[in-house]
Enzyme design. Structure first.
Site, mmCIF file in Angstrom:
data_model
loop_
_atom_site.group_PDB
_atom_site.id
_atom_site.type_symbol
_atom_site.label_atom_id
_atom_site.label_comp_id
_atom_site.label_asym_id
_atom_site.label_seq_id
_atom_site.Cartn_x
_atom_site.Cartn_y
_atom_site.Cartn_z
ATOM 1 N NE ARG A 1 -0.404 8.224 1.084
ATOM 2 C CZ ARG A 1 0.356 8.429 2.153
ATOM 3 N NH1 ARG A 1 0.246 9.548 2.846
ATOM 4 N NH2 ARG A 1 1.203 7.508 2.542
ATOM 5 C CB CYS B 1 2.745 8.548 -2.045
ATOM 6 S SG CYS B 1 4.058 9.747 -1.703
#
Length: 124
Positions: A101, A103
């Protein structure tokens, strides 16, 4: 390349598709907290994040994939101070299966959403 479209997620708000499949990989467009009818949901980060996940799940299902097949997510947030709240909700959907991920905080998102997410997933 195969375009993906479902009425269970909002239509694209520009000249792009909800996602595409290429070589057994699904690439979603960014999903913001619009209902399938195109209405922005809620003013709070929690409600908006859950709607983004509902949209992601819908396009994944249409593509023949699921959250368990996601290999990478990118999350865009309007305010990094809301990272903990978003992270808690993210963990509800990705508890045991934890894809890679990124972000990032951004200055502004489409329709002034508080959160947007895109995924890359395997198609089985």
């Amino acid at each position: 390349m195969k375009k993906i479209f479902t009425t269970e997620a909002p239509e694209a708000i520009g000249p792009y598709s909800q996602g595409v499949i290429v070589n057994n990989l699904f690439y979603s467009s960014g999903q913001i907290p619009l209902t399938p009818e195109g209405t922005m949901i809620g003013e709070g980060i929690e409600e908006q994040t859950h709607q983004v996940f509902a949209n992601i799940k819908a396009v994944l299902e249409e593509a023949g994939s699921s959250l368990e097949d996601v290999v990478k997510t990118t999350v865009y947030i309007k305010d990094m101070n809301q990272f903990s709240s978003i992270n808690d909700i993210y963990g509800e959907y990705f508890s045991e299966h934890q894809p890679a991920r990124s972000c990032v905080e951004v200055a502004r998102l489409p329709k002034d959403a508080l959160v947007e997410m895109e995924v890359i997933a395997l198609v089985r």
